[in-house]
Design a protein around this motif. Structure first.
Motif, mmCIF file in Angstrom:
data_model
loop_
_atom_site.group_PDB
_atom_site.id
_atom_site.type_symbol
_atom_site.label_atom_id
_atom_site.label_comp_id
_atom_site.label_asym_id
_atom_site.label_seq_id
_atom_site.Cartn_x
_atom_site.Cartn_y
_atom_site.Cartn_z
ATOM 1 N N CYS A 18 29.187 93.327 -30.320
ATOM 2 C CA CYS A 18 27.973 92.637 -29.914
ATOM 3 C C CYS A 18 27.071 92.472 -31.134
ATOM 4 N N TYR A 19 26.298 91.404 -31.163
ATOM 5 C CA TYR A 19 25.472 91.049 -32.312
ATOM 6 C C TYR A 19 24.000 91.375 -32.065
ATOM 7 N N SER A 20 23.338 91.823 -33.132
ATOM 8 C CA SER A 20 21.887 91.960 -33.137
ATOM 9 C C SER A 20 21.368 91.510 -34.496
ATOM 10 N N VAL A 24 17.256 97.395 -34.765
ATOM 11 C CA VAL A 24 16.521 97.979 -33.645
ATOM 12 C C VAL A 24 17.458 98.510 -32.554
ATOM 13 N N ILE A 25 18.673 98.012 -32.498
ATOM 14 C CA ILE A 25 19.651 98.488 -31.503
ATOM 15 C C ILE A 25 19.808 100.007 -31.598
ATOM 16 N N ASP A 45 18.606 94.538 -22.805
ATOM 17 C CA ASP A 45 17.543 93.540 -22.640
ATOM 18 C C ASP A 45 16.353 93.882 -23.532
ATOM 19 N N THR A 46 15.903 95.110 -23.469
ATOM 20 C CA THR A 46 14.761 95.536 -24.279
ATOM 21 C C THR A 46 15.061 95.395 -25.768
ATOM 22 N N ALA A 47 16.216 95.906 -26.194
ATOM 23 C CA ALA A 47 16.554 95.920 -27.618
ATOM 24 C C ALA A 47 16.758 94.515 -28.180
ATOM 25 N N LEU A 48 17.526 93.679 -27.479
ATOM 26 C CA LEU A 48 17.808 92.349 -28.008
ATOM 27 C C LEU A 48 16.595 91.427 -27.924
ATOM 28 N N LEU A 67 19.615 86.239 -28.020
ATOM 29 C CA LEU A 67 19.417 85.941 -26.603
ATOM 30 C C LEU A 67 20.725 85.510 -25.950
ATOM 31 N N GLY A 68 21.569 84.821 -26.710
ATOM 32 C CA GLY A 68 22.895 84.473 -26.212
ATOM 33 C C GLY A 68 23.763 85.710 -26.016
ATOM 34 N N GLN A 69 23.645 86.676 -26.935
ATOM 35 C CA GLN A 69 24.392 87.921 -26.803
ATOM 36 C C GLN A 69 23.944 88.658 -25.544
#
Length: 95
Positions: A18-20, A24-25, A45-48, A67-69
């Motif tokens: 998964c991408y960020s 912050v993840i 949801d919070t992190a991304l 947001l897509g992730q």
């Protein structure tokens, strides 16, 4: 802004990267930790969203990839929401 990927194992045993756009993840997930699906969704949801807002603050626009992730995570988790014992494990972080 440092990007990162985080690898997860879904309740069905499949794994995904998964991408960020932000590190912050790591503030929201613990390496090796299992999360019940609803909790994982809430934290993702919070992190991304926070990661996307960091991009907005720096560049003036939200991060559509983050947001897509999040949307992909929501779709993958949807079938498991009715399974009370379903968990998602955070396997690794790579920056």
């Amino acid at each position: 802004m440092p990007e990162m990927t985080f690898r997860v194992r879904w309740p069905d045993g499949k794994e995904s990267d998964c991408y960020s756009p932000s590190l912050v993840i790591q503030d929201h997930f613990t390496l090796g930790q299992d999360y019940p699906v609803p909790m994982f969704l809430e934290k993702a949801d919070t992190a991304l969203t926070q990661a996307s807002e960091r991009v907005r603050a720096r560049y003036g626009f939200a991060c559509s990839r983050a947001l897509g992730q999040l949307q992909t995570i929501q779709q993958v988790c949807a079938p498991f929401l009715t399974q009370s014992d379903a968990q998602v494990r955070v396997l690794s972080f790579k920056s």
